[in-house]
Design a protein around this motif. Sequence first.
Motif, PDB file in Angstrom:
ATOM      1  N   GLN A   1       0.767  -1.286   0.073  1.00  0.00           N
ATOM      2  CA  GLN A   1      -0.068   0.019   0.006  1.00  0.00           C
ATOM      3  C   GLN A   1       0.982   1.147  -0.023  1.00  0.00           C
TER       4      GLN A   1
ATOM      5  N   PRO B   1      -0.037   4.872   1.444  1.00  0.00           N
ATOM      6  CA  PRO B   1      -0.927   5.728   2.147  1.00  0.00           C
ATOM      7  C   PRO B   1      -0.736   6.880   1.756  1.00  0.00           C
TER       8      PRO B   1
ATOM      9  N   CYS C   1      -5.592   6.220   4.091  1.00  0.00           N
ATOM     10  CA  CYS C   1      -4.903   4.813   3.475  1.00  0.00           C
ATOM     11  C   CYS C   1      -5.037   4.950   1.882  1.00  0.00           C
ATOM     12  N   ASP C   2      -4.313   4.259   1.286  1.00  0.00           N
ATOM     13  CA  ASP C   2      -4.127   3.812  -0.120  1.00  0.00           C
ATOM     14  C   ASP C   2      -5.407   3.765  -0.534  1.00  0.00           C
TER      15      ASP C   2
ATOM     16  N   TYR D   1       1.349  -6.360   5.688  1.00  0.00           N
ATOM     17  CA  TYR D   1       0.822  -5.159   5.059  1.00  0.00           C
ATOM     18  C   TYR D   1       2.435  -4.136   4.924  1.00  0.00           C
TER      19      TYR D   1
ATOM     20  N   LEU E   1       4.183  -0.954   3.842  1.00  0.00           N
ATOM     21  CA  LEU E   1       3.609   0.463   3.541  1.00  0.00           C
ATOM     22  C   LEU E   1       4.702   1.333   3.015  1.00  0.00           C
TER      23      LEU E   1
ATOM     24  N   PHE F   1       1.119   6.741   9.607  1.00  0.00           N
ATOM     25  CA  PHE F   1       0.998   5.547   8.509  1.00  0.00           C
ATOM     26  C   PHE F   1      -0.769   5.189   8.503  1.00  0.00           C
TER      27      PHE F   1
ATOM     28  N   PHE G   1      -3.426   2.829   7.112  1.00  0.00           N
ATOM     29  CA  PHE G   1      -3.441   1.578   6.204  1.00  0.00           C
ATOM     30  C   PHE G   1      -4.801   0.837   6.251  1.00  0.00           C
TER      31      PHE G   1
END
Length: 195
Positions: free
Chosen positions: A31, A33, A38-39, A98, A100, A110, A112
């Motif tokens: 991802q 972000p 989040c992304d 995950y 990041l 961060f 997510f």
Amino acid sequence: NYTGGTFRICSPASSAQATTNGFTIAVPTKQVPLADSCDPAAHIVYGECTMDGSNKLPVLMEHYAAYGCMTLNGMDERLAEAGERIRNVIITINSHNYTLDPTNVEDNVFWFACEAEKPTTMKVTVNTYAAGGEEGKTYAKTFDLTKNSGSFTFNKGEVAKFKVNMMAGDVQVSEAPVVVADYLVTDIYYTTKYG
């Protein structure tokens, strides 16, 4: 004119994999972000509706993913001491990893998306670049959340905010999870109200 049937909808489409009975949904493991979210590729919504012959498809979209907002405390000090910068952060929640990308991250916050679950173990791994651009150090912290996590959980459509002290100590839950905003804009530019 189509007279009936059930439609299953997922956005973004990249999070769905076709099966013989429809599709399965998975939260992306990599991802990127944004500074305050989040992304977008991990902001997954899905819904189901039945066409009744009226040529209308009333659909109520739901969040598939849970969301986290993790602040890494102490990283600025660690990085300054070593002349490093963050290459990526890997958060492992139970058995889900995950990765990041910090490109858009500000103040070591961060955001997510993750599978909805109650964490019993969580590991935060920060990989760095050295001052010259080569691969740097790895900082890792593992937490046993079976003893003191209380109601800390990742629920669908909610944001669990927490802080991790990368210098010492344990994971800190900064506030109760909050429901994500009242409006959702999907990647196909429709605005959907959900309750």
